[in-house]
Design an enzyme around this catalytic site. Structure first.
Site, PDB file in Angstrom:
ATOM      1  N   ARG A   1      46.941  53.870  67.929  1.00 45.69           N
ATOM      2  CA  ARG A   1      46.588  54.779  69.020  1.00 45.69           C
ATOM      3  C   ARG A   1      47.850  55.410  69.564  1.00 45.69           C
ATOM      4  NH1 ARG A   1      42.658  52.583  73.549  1.00 45.69           N
ATOM      5  NH2 ARG A   1      44.568  51.599  74.251  1.00 45.69           N
TER       6      ARG A   1
ATOM      7  N   THR B   1      48.002  60.105  74.211  1.00 47.29           N
ATOM      8  CA  THR B   1      46.674  60.740  74.085  1.00 47.29           C
ATOM      9  C   THR B   1      45.563  59.708  73.893  1.00 47.29           C
ATOM     10  OG1 THR B   1      46.838  60.849  71.682  1.00 47.29           O
ATOM     11  CG2 THR B   1      47.739  62.720  72.910  1.00 47.29           C
TER      12      THR B   1
HETATM   13  C1  PRP Z   1      44.261  48.671  68.994  1.00 46.18           C
HETATM   14  C2  PRP Z   1      43.090  47.894  68.452  1.00 46.18           C
HETATM   15  C3  PRP Z   1      42.203  48.978  67.918  1.00 46.18           C
HETATM   16  C4  PRP Z   1      42.439  50.106  68.881  1.00 46.18           C
HETATM   17  C5  PRP Z   1      41.278  50.153  69.821  1.00 46.18           C
HETATM   18  O1  PRP Z   1      45.117  49.029  67.979  1.00 46.18           O
HETATM   19  O2  PRP Z   1      43.442  46.950  67.488  1.00 46.18           O
HETATM   20  O3  PRP Z   1      42.517  49.377  66.599  1.00 46.18           O
HETATM   21  O4  PRP Z   1      43.641  49.792  69.596  1.00 46.18           O
HETATM   22  O5  PRP Z   1      41.369  51.246  70.641  1.00 46.18           O
HETATM   23  P1  PRP Z   1      40.367  52.478  70.581  1.00 46.18           P
HETATM   24  O6  PRP Z   1      38.986  51.928  70.488  1.00 46.18           O
HETATM   25  O7  PRP Z   1      40.630  53.172  71.894  1.00 46.18           O
HETATM   26  O8  PRP Z   1      40.751  53.331  69.413  1.00 46.18           O
HETATM   27  P2  PRP Z   1      46.564  49.680  68.270  1.00 46.18           P
HETATM   28  O9  PRP Z   1      46.480  51.166  68.268  1.00 46.18           O
HETATM   29  O10 PRP Z   1      47.165  49.063  69.492  1.00 46.18           O
HETATM   30  O11 PRP Z   1      47.353  49.310  66.973  1.00 46.18           O
HETATM   31  P3  PRP Z   1      47.804  47.874  66.421  1.00 46.18           P
HETATM   32  O12 PRP Z   1      46.558  47.159  65.930  1.00 46.18           O
HETATM   33  O13 PRP Z   1      48.736  48.227  65.324  1.00 46.18           O
HETATM   34  O14 PRP Z   1      48.480  47.102  67.538  1.00 46.18           O
HETATM   35  N1  URA Z   2      43.782  47.957  72.111  1.00 51.25           N
HETATM   36  C1  URA Z   2      44.038  46.672  72.474  1.00 51.25           C
HETATM   37  O1  URA Z   2      44.705  45.936  71.737  1.00 51.25           O
HETATM   38  N2  URA Z   2      43.547  46.243  73.635  1.00 51.25           N
HETATM   39  C2  URA Z   2      42.815  47.017  74.451  1.00 51.25           C
HETATM   40  O2  URA Z   2      42.385  46.542  75.528  1.00 51.25           O
HETATM   41  C3  URA Z   2      42.566  48.341  74.069  1.00 51.25           C
HETATM   42  C4  URA Z   2      43.060  48.782  72.886  1.00 51.25           C
END
Ligand code: PRP
Ligand code: URA
Length: 209
Positions: A104, A108
């Site tokens: 993410r 944004t």
């Molecule tokens: C986190 C989580 C999801 C996403 C959820 O990943 O593992 O993939 O955020 O958020 P959303 O529903 O708003 O898209 P992150 O982007 O932090 O990446 P990571 O798993 O590499 O830490």
């Molecule tokens: N991604 C995470 O890891 N935690 C949250 O609460 C939302 C997005």
């Protein structure tokens, strides 16, 4: 409209409570996520059809049952979804594993794709997409979209904690995809984190913060 299954099994709820605590370190967090994923896998496969198979026990011939022709793939969303793979593989050892890398954008909150490697016959498989967190739903919706572009028709989404906003988004964009979660939390905060949630799942699994 897809169904949302919330696992209220006491073992899952007990383990999730420990995971949520900020006192729980990465080693225990990972272990608990694996254990919950295995328990969820038991339920997520409940409707798999069985077929008869003739076998012989040491005593006599009999008609046993086996899961019929189900080809499976587990597709974790990197990084955090990887934490749910081992628990599922312990129940489904012959499943293939694909990976979709998404993060993410911190400003944004929109997902950015950086990796995609899937089994060559993914379109013939029932796919379980794993990601512990369903927050805005952007990452899961994009991952499911990528799988549908590759021809997948039978997709399930398995998450640990979901926000109502994320569930609504997946149901709107992918009404054919059933959602399996251990908890539906209250809301998202201004940084699009789930409240009360458990913080950043990827960082807690891999100890990166
Ligand atoms: C986190 C989580 C999801 C996403 C959820 O990943 O593992 O993939 O955020 O958020 P959303 O529903 O708003 O898209 P992150 O982007 O932090 O990446 P990571 O798993 O590499 O830490
Ligand atoms: N991604 C995470 O890891 N935690 C949250 O609460 C939302 C997005």
């Amino acid at each position: 409209m897809s169904k949302v299954v919330v696992f209220d099994h006491p073992l899952i709820q007990h383990k999730l409570g420990i995971m949520r605590s900020k006192e729980t370190g990465s080693k225990d967090f990972r272990q608990l996520l694996t254990e919950i994923s295995m328990l969820m896998g038991y339920e997520i496969t409940r409707d798999f059809p069985l077929e008869p198979i003739e076998i012989e026990t040491p005593i006599c011939k009999m008609t046993a049952r086996r899961i019929s022709g189900k080809k499976l793939a587990i597709v974790p969303i990197l990084r955090a979804g990887v934490g749910m793979v081992d628990g599922l593989l312990s129940l489904l050892p012959v499943a293939k594993v694909g990976h979709i890398g998404l993060y993410r954008n911190e400003e944004t909150h929109k997902p950015v794709v950086y990796f995609c490697k899937l089994p060559f016959d993914i379109q013939q498989r029932t796919v379980i997409v794993t990601d512990p967190m369903l927050a805005t739903g952007g990452s899961s919706c994009d991952a499911i979209g990528i799988l549908k572009e590759r021809g997948c028709e039978n997709i399930r989404l398995m998450c640990l904690v979901a926000a109502p906003e994320g569930i609504r988004k997946v149901q709107e964009m992918h009404p054919d995809v059933d959602i399996f979660v251990a908890a539906v939390d209250d809301h998202l905060n201004e940084d699009a984190y789930i409240v009360p949630g458990l913080g950043d799942a990827g960082d807690r699994i891999f100890g990166t913060k």
